[in-house]
Enzyme design. Structure first.
Site, PDB file in Angstrom:
ATOM      1  N   HIS A 163     -10.131   2.878   0.749  1.00 19.78           N
ATOM      2  CA  HIS A 163     -10.003   2.452   1.332  1.00 19.78           C
ATOM      3  C   HIS A 163     -10.845   1.063   1.491  1.00 19.78           C
ATOM      4  O   HIS A 163     -11.509   1.283   2.881  1.00 19.78           O
ATOM      5  CB  HIS A 163     -10.288   3.154   2.682  1.00 19.78           C
ATOM      6  CG  HIS A 163      -9.745   3.946   4.675  1.00 19.78           C
ATOM      7  ND1 HIS A 163     -10.540   3.911   5.487  1.00 19.78           N
ATOM      8  CD2 HIS A 163      -8.365   3.713   4.113  1.00 19.78           C
ATOM      9  CE1 HIS A 163      -9.399   4.091   6.119  1.00 19.78           C
ATOM     10  NE2 HIS A 163      -7.990   3.868   5.346  1.00 19.78           N
ATOM     11  N   HIS A 173       0.642  -1.342   0.146  1.00 18.15           N
ATOM     12  CA  HIS A 173       0.236   0.160   0.005  1.00 18.15           C
ATOM     13  C   HIS A 173       1.139   1.205   0.225  1.00 18.15           C
ATOM     14  O   HIS A 173       0.554   2.491  -0.611  1.00 18.15           O
ATOM     15  CB  HIS A 173      -1.010  -0.096   0.957  1.00 18.15           C
ATOM     16  CG  HIS A 173      -2.213   0.900   0.821  1.00 18.15           C
ATOM     17  ND1 HIS A 173      -2.847   1.213   0.965  1.00 18.15           N
ATOM     18  CD2 HIS A 173      -1.366   2.478   1.999  1.00 18.15           C
ATOM     19  CE1 HIS A 173      -4.094   2.225   1.036  1.00 18.15           C
ATOM     20  NE2 HIS A 173      -3.471   3.188   1.898  1.00 18.15           N
TER      21      HIS A 173
END
Length: 749
Positions: A104, A55
């Site tokens: 998210h 990420h």
């Protein structure tokens, strides 16, 4: 607990360390030892593990993402590009606009409300960190099948989280999408975007320069929520047993964030910071290493001075925590007192936790003991780079050969009518008002267009009426059939949506959502989509200013459809000239712009009526998209059209129904020569729009289209209280409204 200090780490090279539990590979752990010429301390291991996660480091994707720089088009508007918290473009009159989209996804599946809420909070702080006042948010969302029980768990929580956080901040939610597909079952996509406005001279960058300058952490206290958060959660697949990592999800406080925004903007106004970074993914590990890496290189931090919500947190946990509503500023010594005074005024906790140093090391201390001594670039910017193997999947040829042309078409006018109602009332084509009505779309009073318009639009200057528009689009079904074309279709649709509102497209941000990079088929999808997007942006002249990659969106062996989501930002000189989608006035003439072909691969009709996915997606012609955009923008500016709606999912009939319901007026349509009624209504050929032209402007409009070589076919008129396709069927608006508006509430009740 015995602290691992730097000295102790040097003296105990063979001590066991939990590198695998922190998500590191063996070769990555060995590389850290090589960099440091010793084993890492526990705190250093924590920092590297979160910063080298998929990420945060983009280790599987960066070899492909570099195309966005290599193929970047010339752009007079681009002020800040890839590499900062968000991109910035010049929109004229001394204004700059910053915007970005991020994901998210994993946190929102585990804890839907907080996962989605903190997604909004994080993207807002990215925009704030650039020096801008956030003015609007958008939310492209993907969920599993609309009638699946888990969708009823995830979707309401996500929507409540987005609405709750954004509404409390006082930010209008002006756009986005909601898509349902079984492929997202267990892997919903919660992408969040934000737009911010500033003057050119107010742009701030994330760097820590100037030895002796103070490092100030301000905002909320650091807690145990979000330890490893998105940095670790988003770097692995879910097991088929489902979510079990609630503590890793951050907890948001929008009221604290509102104070943080106003406090930061006042600090900017007085020019008190030399560098600034928000604390998002990887928390303090990210903020300290990135600020030091982008600045002069040296920083000393006293970690025990960090204000905590939980006094039992270890140094490693403090460094990994992704607690929300925190920022890190670099402040010259003479400005510290004033900085602190402003924070106190806004009831924001602020603490000097360190200073910029002469050296080239990031050094962190805990109660006087050194626990971190690293070159910051190796943490923040020199992580692993993987050339993941990729290969076209074995099943791709068979999928493309399964052409939607073979599907049975309606045999009668009654069957055609029934299929129109079925498509219009299907979850993906139905009204999303049940969702968007939970968002405040008009707070602050500058919203000009919002859902269900083609693009969201806000005014940024009340005197001149200068405004910006944004649209987000992506079609995972198209991308599954052909990732290269699918990415370009997402770009083309967002570009077209912005132009249909009357704004000129300037630049893009993207959120690239894919399965596991360890699957060569998924990596092929990613490589193709990235190549398609880079090539498309070069041709359209819209640079990529930044974005996000979200990988490991799969459960077990089952990946989501490749889903590149593209956000296009545009500028409009005068928002009073914007074009809505509503057909509102009887007598308006309806024109179809562009060419309609037999293109049904990945279409809404093939999905809704036949449950089919196969064939090729619609062809892309980016020159035609540019021409269409020029016509739509010129017609809007010069008052030649009253309404415009792009054609995409569901084809012409979907666009006409939405425009009729939006304006409360019916339409009579005539099928053009050379087309069947079915193809006319349901084809999803790209590069098309339907416009409503006042009779007084018909000649001027058609002359412009003819002179520029854009096909413009008169297909009907706004009239009555039904949608009529002459020679085929009539459907009253009341019946269409019932089908369109009751589908989502019925499924989610």
């Amino acid at each position: 607990m015995t602290l691992d200090t730097v000295k102790h780490a040097t003296e105990t090279p063979d001590a066991e360390q939990p590198w695998a539990e922190l998500g590191l590979k063996k070769d990555e752990y060995e590389r850290i030892r090589e960099i440091l010429d010793r084993r890492p301390t526990g705190a250093e291991l924590a920092m590297y593990s979160v910063m080298w996660s998929e990420h945060c480091s983009y280790k599987s994707s960066k070899v492909h993402l570099k195309q966005f720089g290599e193929k970047a088009p010339e752009s007079d508007a681009l002020l800040v590009g890839i590499g900062e918290n968000a991109g910035v473009v010049d929109v004229g009159q001394g204004y700059a606009v910053t915007f970005k989209v991020e994901s998210h996804n994993h946190p929102s599946y585990i804890e839907p409300y907080q996962g989605a809420a903190t997604g909004v909070g994080g993207i807002v702080r990215d925009i704030l960190a650039m020096g801008a006042r956030p003015v609007a948010v958008v939310d492209p969302l993907r969920f599993g099948a609309a009638d699946h029980p888990d969708t009823k768990r995830v979707l309401p929580g996500v929507v409540a989280g987005i609405g709750g956080y954004g509404n409390c901040l006082g930010l209008p939610n002006i756009g986005g999408e909601v898509v349902f597909d079984p492929c997202y079952q267990g892997n919903p996509l919660v992408n969040a975007g934000c737009i911010g406005v500033m003057k050119h001279e107010d742009i701030h960058l994330a760097k820590a320069s100037g030895p002796g300058n103070k490092v100030i952490l301000y905002g909320a206290r650091t807690g145990g929520d979000g330890i490893g958060g998105v940095s670790v959660l988003a770097s692995e697949t879910f097991e088929s047993t489902g979510p079990a990592k609630r503590p890793a999800v951050q907890v948001g406080d929008p009221f604290q964030e509102k104070l943080l925004i106003e406090c930061t903007l006042e600090i900017f106004k007085e020019n008190l910071v030399a560098g600034i970074q928000d604390l998002g993914g990887a928390g303090l590990s990210c903020a300290t290493s990135e600020l030091a890496s982008a600045g002069s290189g040296g920083m000393r931090v006293e970690l025990d001075t960090v204000p905590l919500r939980d006094a039992t947190l270890s140094p490693e946990e403090i460094l990994m925590s992704e607690s929300q509503e925190r920022m890190c500023a670099i402040v010259e010594p003479q400005h510290v007192d004033r900085f602190m005074a402003i924070c106190e005024k806004w009831d924001v906790i602020a603490t000097v936790i360190g200073e910029v140093t002469e050296g080239e090391r990031l050094e962190i201390f805990w109660h006087g003991e050194q626990i971190v001594d690293v070159p910051p670039r190796t943490v923040a910017h020199e992580g692993p780079v993987y050339q993941r193997p990729y290969a076209r999947p074995d099943w791709q040829d068979a999928l493309q050969a399964d052409d939607a042309a073979r599907l049975p078409r309606p045999k009668s006018a009654d069957e055609l009518r029934a299929q129109v109602l079925k498509v219009v009332g299907s979850p993906n084509q139905a009204s999303k008002a049940w969702i968007t009505d939970q968002y405040d779309r008009f707070v602050q009073g500058n919203t000009v267009l919002a859902q269900p318009e083609d693009a969201g639009m806000v005014r940024i200057d009340e005197e001149s009426n200068l405004g910006v528009a944004m649209a987000t689009d992506g079609n995972g079904r198209y991308a599954k059939l052909d990732p290269y074309t699918g990415a370009q279709l997402a770009l083309a649709e967002a570009y077209r949506n912005v132009a249909a509102s009357g704004a000129k497209p300037l630049a893009i941000s993207d959120c690239l959502n894919f399965g596991s990079p360890e699957d060569p088929g998924v990596m092929w999808q990613f490589a193709e989509a990235t190549r398609g997007l880079a090539d498309g942006c070069l041709e359209l002249g819209t640079p990529v200013t930044g974005g996000n990659v979200s990988l490991y969106n799969q459960t077990g062996e089952t990946a989501i459809h490749p889903t590149p989501v593209v956000a296009v930002l545009g500028v409009i000189d005068d928002v009073t000239r914007r074009t809505p989608i509503a057909f509102a006035e009887a007598g308006q003439l309806l024109y179809l712009l562009g060419d309609t072909k037999e293109e049904f691969g990945g279409s809404a009709w093939s999905d809704v009526v036949h449950g089919h996915l196969g064939g090729l997606p619609p062809a892309v012609d980016l020159d035609r998209e540019k021409l269409l955009a020029e016509i739509l923008i010129s017609a809007s500016r010069d008052g030649m059209i009253d309404a415009a709606h792009d054609l995409s999912d569901g084809g012409l009939v979907q666009a006409v129904v939405e425009s009729c319901l939006r304006g409360g007026a019916g339409a009579r349509l005539v099928v053009p020569d050379g087309l069947s009624a079915f193809t006319f209504l349901f084809s999803e050929s790209a590069g098309r729009a339907v416009v409503a032209v006042p009779r007084s402007e018909e000649l001027r409009f058609t002359d412009m289209c003819g002179a520029r070589g854009l096909p413009a076919t008169r297909i009907g008129v706004v009239d009555g209280e039904e949608v009529e396709v002459q020679g085929e069927f009539r459907i009253p608006l009341a019946e269409l409204r019932t089908a369109h508006e009751e589908a989502i509430p019925g499924l989610l009740a």
